[in-house]
Design a protein around this motif. Structure first.
Motif, PDB file in Angstrom:
ATOM      1  N   PRO A  27      -4.056  -8.713  -1.461  1.00 16.43           N
ATOM      2  CA  PRO A  27      -3.278  -7.896  -0.528  1.00 16.43           C
ATOM      3  C   PRO A  27      -1.895  -7.594  -1.096  1.00 16.43           C
ATOM      4  CG  PRO A  27      -3.186 -10.178   0.155  1.00 16.43           C
ATOM      5  CD  PRO A  27      -4.092 -10.123  -1.051  1.00 16.43           C
ATOM      6  N   TYR A  28      -1.312  -6.510  -0.563  1.00 13.00           N
ATOM      7  CA  TYR A  28       0.057  -6.162  -0.919  1.00 13.00           C
ATOM      8  C   TYR A  28       0.729  -5.527   0.289  1.00 13.00           C
ATOM      9  CZ  TYR A  28      -1.873  -1.462  -1.889  1.00 13.00           C
ATOM     10  OH  TYR A  28      -2.511  -0.253  -1.805  1.00 13.00           O
ATOM     11  N   ALA A  29       2.048  -5.409   0.194  1.00 13.02           N
ATOM     12  CA  ALA A  29       2.824  -4.793   1.276  1.00 13.02           C
ATOM     13  C   ALA A  29       3.672  -3.671   0.699  1.00 13.02           C
ATOM     14  CB  ALA A  29       3.711  -5.827   1.957  1.00 13.02           C
ATOM     15  N   VAL A  30       3.768  -2.606   1.454  1.00 11.43           N
ATOM     16  CA  VAL A  30       4.615  -1.468   1.102  1.00 11.43           C
ATOM     17  C   VAL A  30       5.599  -1.293   2.252  1.00 11.43           C
ATOM     18  CG1 VAL A  30       4.649   1.025   0.675  1.00 11.43           C
ATOM     19  CG2 VAL A  30       2.751  -0.363  -0.192  1.00 11.43           C
ATOM     20  N   TYR A  31       6.869  -1.075   1.927  1.00  9.06           N
ATOM     21  CA  TYR A  31       7.854  -0.871   2.983  1.00  9.06           C
ATOM     22  C   TYR A  31       8.579   0.447   2.778  1.00  9.06           C
ATOM     23  CZ  TYR A  31      11.354  -2.400  -0.418  1.00  9.06           C
ATOM     24  OH  TYR A  31      12.149  -2.511  -1.529  1.00  9.06           O
ATOM     25  N   GLU A  32       9.027   0.997   3.895  1.00  9.41           N
ATOM     26  CA  GLU A  32       9.815   2.226   3.840  1.00  9.41           C
ATOM     27  C   GLU A  32      10.882   2.181   4.915  1.00  9.41           C
ATOM     28  OE1 GLU A  32       8.050   5.907   5.593  1.00  9.41           O
ATOM     29  OE2 GLU A  32       6.229   4.673   5.689  1.00  9.41           O
ATOM     30  N   LEU A  33      12.000   2.755   4.593  1.00  8.79           N
ATOM     31  CA  LEU A  33      13.090   2.903   5.549  1.00  8.79           C
ATOM     32  C   LEU A  33      12.673   3.986   6.530  1.00  8.79           C
ATOM     33  CD1 LEU A  33      16.085   2.038   6.026  1.00  8.79           C
ATOM     34  CD2 LEU A  33      16.690   4.098   4.776  1.00  8.79           C
ATOM     35  N   HIS A  34      12.609   3.652   7.810  1.00  2.79           N
ATOM     36  CA  HIS A  34      12.141   4.609   8.806  1.00  2.79           C
ATOM     37  C   HIS A  34      13.307   5.332   9.468  1.00  2.79           C
ATOM     38  CE1 HIS A  34      10.080   5.903  12.574  1.00  2.79           C
ATOM     39  NE2 HIS A  34       9.166   6.220  11.683  1.00  2.79           N
ATOM     40  N   THR A  35      14.275   4.591   9.989  1.00  4.25           N
ATOM     41  CA  THR A  35      15.474   5.203  10.576  1.00  4.25           C
ATOM     42  C   THR A  35      16.682   4.303  10.350  1.00  4.25           C
ATOM     43  OG1 THR A  35      15.107   4.183  12.743  1.00  4.25           O
ATOM     44  CG2 THR A  35      14.220   6.388  12.445  1.00  4.25           C
ATOM     45  N   VAL A  36      17.849   4.936  10.319  1.00  8.41           N
ATOM     46  CA  VAL A  36      19.124   4.221  10.275  1.00  8.41           C
ATOM     47  C   VAL A  36      19.979   4.780  11.400  1.00  8.41           C
ATOM     48  CG1 VAL A  36      21.197   3.690   8.944  1.00  8.41           C
ATOM     49  CG2 VAL A  36      18.997   3.929   7.779  1.00  8.41           C
TER      50      VAL A  36
END
Length: 128
Positions: free
Chosen positions: A36-45
Motif C-alpha cells: 500500500p501507499y498514500a498520496v496527499y494533496e493540498l485541498h484548501t487553505v
C-alpha cells in the motif's frame, strides 16, 4: 509547508512506517509503486481571521488517498493515518501545528486497475 509535518509524521510514527515504509507521495505516486501507499494533496487553505486582522493561523485541508490491493488494507491504512495525525500538536521541521482534525472519509475503487482506495480528509491549523 504542510508537507513537512506530513512527511515527519509518516517517517516517525512506527505504525505508519510499518505499513507504508515511507511510500507517501505528493499528488501522485511513482509509476509502479509498491502497495500500500498514500498520496496527499493540498485541498484548501483558509486563513483564520479575527475582527481586526489575520490571526496568523492557516486552516489547511489535506486529502489523503490510501491505495492498496485489498479493502482491509485501505481501511487499516485510513485508521492508522487518523490515529497518527488527529490531535497532532507539535513543531515539525519548523512548522508549528496547532491541531489536526478528521473531516471525513469515503471509499474509492478503480475498476481498470482493480485497486481499492480510501480518501481521508484532515484539517490542520498551522501558525504562519
Amino acid at each position: 509547508m504542510v508537507y513537512l509535518p506530513i512527511i515527519a509524521i509518516f517517517d516517525t510514527d512506527a505504525t505508519l512506517l510499518s505499513r507504508f515504509s515511507s511510500r507517501v507521495y505528493p499528488l501522485t505516486a511513482t509509476q509502479g509503486a509498491a502497495m500500500p501507499y498514500a498520496v496527499y494533496e493540498l485541498h484548501t487553505v483558509d486563513p483564520a481571521r479575527t475582527k481586526d486582522s489575520d490571526s496568523h493561523v492557516d486552516e489547511i485541508r489535506v486529502r489523503f488517498n490510501v491505495i492498496a490491493e485489498t479493502y482491509v488494507e485501505v481501511v487499516a491504512g485510513e485508521e492508522e493515518i487518523r490515529a497518527a495525525f488527529v490531535r497532532a500538536r507539535d513543531d515539525y521541521s519548523g512548522v508549528s501545528v496547532n491541531s489536526c482534525t478528521f473531516e471525513g472519509a469515503r471509499d474509492l475503487f478503480s475498476d481498470s486497475d482493480r485497486r481499492y482506495a480510501r480518501q481521508v480528509d484532515l484539517r490542520f491549523r498551522i501558525n504562519k
